[in-house]
Design an enzyme around this catalytic site. Structure first.
Site: not given
Length: 351
Positions: A32-33, A210, A273
């Protein structure tokens, strides 16, 4: 659901400095990325990289076009990145394996590759979550599945597209001290700085938390609240993460670096994000949302349960969990954060 986190210290396996491999050839599992960006970054550092993806047609196209057209079409793959779809061949004989899959897939892939990983080879989790079945930290799940390996963790403020383009980026690699230092030296390039840390627990808690805090910040922004609100949630989220790291045997100090504060600053403020955008879309359905995997949403119920079991104050994590269960509206979730008070931490807790 289990009510406490099973934290296991990675065994040293009796290793010495002479047992550390040279990391000339590494494998990245997941095309993937994020996996593609890591493969490009490692190649720039001089490594030969086998990039594995399960879709044979996609990997064939990647080898022919030298681009990942599905995720990062604008960046050419270096010549030393080798796309491959055979999992056993991807792992066989390499000096290190990086698992760049969502956290829910890390355990299953670790089970599959266990017999192909050579003794003492590092196997590095690049995902930020808990194992969905065992509720372990991912490095503990990897170590259980591959006992001859050395489990490590890579994390930091690092959007995949920016890493692939060569934007200056800092991350940490967490694990046994000398091994982490050697890995960091092998993976660092002019644009990709890798810092070694020994605190596997603290680094992973930073990555897990996070994502949860980013959802809360996204909700606040989606409701139209200002920078004061976001900054308050971010700061108190860092405090929650530090308290959990302390409770599980990690160090709050680790969270002052890129694995904690740095990752929070990125994930809680930028629409790139996934978790921030997810939170924003929950509060404002008109907000754009293209991703489909949100680690914070997958982890938050387990995180809230672990923090409660450990006696750690968790107003943000548990409020986000309640909101996702529809027990709180987005408006009520944000309001609740400013009625709760995080317990003061003693100086001894930070040592």
């Amino acid at each position: 659901m289990k009510q406490q986190l099973n934290v296991v210290r990675t065994a040293s396996l009796g290793a010495t400095a002479s047992a550390h491999p040279q990391f000339d050839t590494v494998t990245v599992l997941g095309a993937g990325a994020w996996g593609t960006a890591l493969a490009i970054a490692f190649a720039r550092a001089g490594r030969t990289v086998r990039l594995w993806g399960r879709n044979a047609e996609m990997m064939g196209d990647m080898a022919r076009l030298r681009r990942n057209m599905a995720y990062i079409p604008g960046v050419l793959l270096p010549d030393t990145v080798i796309p491959i779809s055979d999992l056993s061949a991807a792992v066989d004989g390499v000096d290190a394996v990086f698992i760049a899959l969502p956290s829910k897939g890390v355990g299953a892939i670790a089970d599959k590759i266990a017999s192909d990983v050579k003794p003492l080879a590092p196997v590095i989790s690049c995902a930020k979550g808990l194992d969905p079945e065992t509720e372990e930290l991912l490095t503990d799940r990897i170590q259980s599945a591959i006992p001859q390996a050395r489990a490590m963790f890579l994390s930091g403020p690092s959007f995949a597209a920016e890493v692939a383009r060569g934007e200056p980026t800092s991350v940490v690699i967490a694990g046994e001290g000398e091994l982490a230092a050697e890995m960091a030296a092998s993976l660092t390039s002019d644009s990709f700085h890798v810092e070694p840390v020994e605190d596997l627990i603290g680094a992973q808690i930073g990555g897990i938390m996070k994502n949860v805090i980013a959802i809360a910040c996204g909700v606040a922004d989606g409701l139209g609240h200002g920078s004061n609100t976001r900054a308050s949630i971010l700061a108190r989220g860092l405090e929650e993460a530090a308290s959990l790291a302390d409770a599980l045997g990690g160090s709050a100090h680790t969270l002052l670096g890129v694995a904690g504060a740095g990752d929070l600053a990125l994930a809680c403020t930028d629409p790139q994000s996934r978790n921030y955008s997810y939170g924003r879309a929950l509060a404002d359905p008109a907000a754009p949302l293209t991703a489909t995997t949100f680690e914070g949403a997958d982890s938050v119920a387990k995180v809230c349960a672990v923090m409660t079991a450990q006696g750690v104050s968790a107003p943000i994590a548990c409020a986000v969990d309640a909101m996702l269960k529809r027990d709180l509206t987005p408006e009520a979730m944000v309001a609740s954060l400013f009625r709760s008070v995080t317990a003061a931490r003693t100086p001894e807790a930070t040592q």
